[in-house]
Scaffold this motif. Structure first.
Motif: not given
Length: 111
Positions: A10-20, A66-71
């Motif tokens: 859950l995040v507020q409007p205007g906020g940020s979130l990072r998915l992996s 963003s991609r991290y090929n090593a893992n």
């Protein structure tokens, strides 16, 4: 092949979130889709193992891959989130033969 997403919430409007997203093996392309409630799954963006990236117009400038090929991981940084970004977010990983999907992670944008 396993594809596993994490980082929703859950995040507020205007906020940020990072998915992996983590894939169990290296595949040519990885990307993100989302499915809002009652709607079809929609493309958000894709990145190849050489870094070629494409975004949907609806998220260009707000979402960053963003991609991290090593893992074999892919992240999706989402900024300036809006209530209409509420959806289940899915990661996929693909080679020339097949596309593998994760189970999805819920993102809710609400005050």
């Amino acid at each position: 092949v396993q594809v596993v997403e994490s980082g929703g919430g859950l995040v507020q409007p205007g906020g940020s979130l990072r998915l992996s997203c983590a894939a169990s093996i290296s595949l040519f392309a990885m990307g993100w889709y989302r499915q809002p409630p009652g709607a079809q799954r929609e493309f958000l963006g894709r990145i190849t193992d050489s870094g070629d990236t494409v975004y949907a117009d609806s998220v260009k400038g707000r979402f960053t891959l963003s991609r991290y090929n090593a893992n074999n991981t892919l992240t999706l940084l989402m900024s300036n989130l809006k209530p209409e970004d509420t959806a289940v977010y899915y990661c996929n990983a693909a080679n020339q033969f097949r596309t593998y999907w994760g189970q999805g992670t819920q993102v809710t944008v609400s005050s």
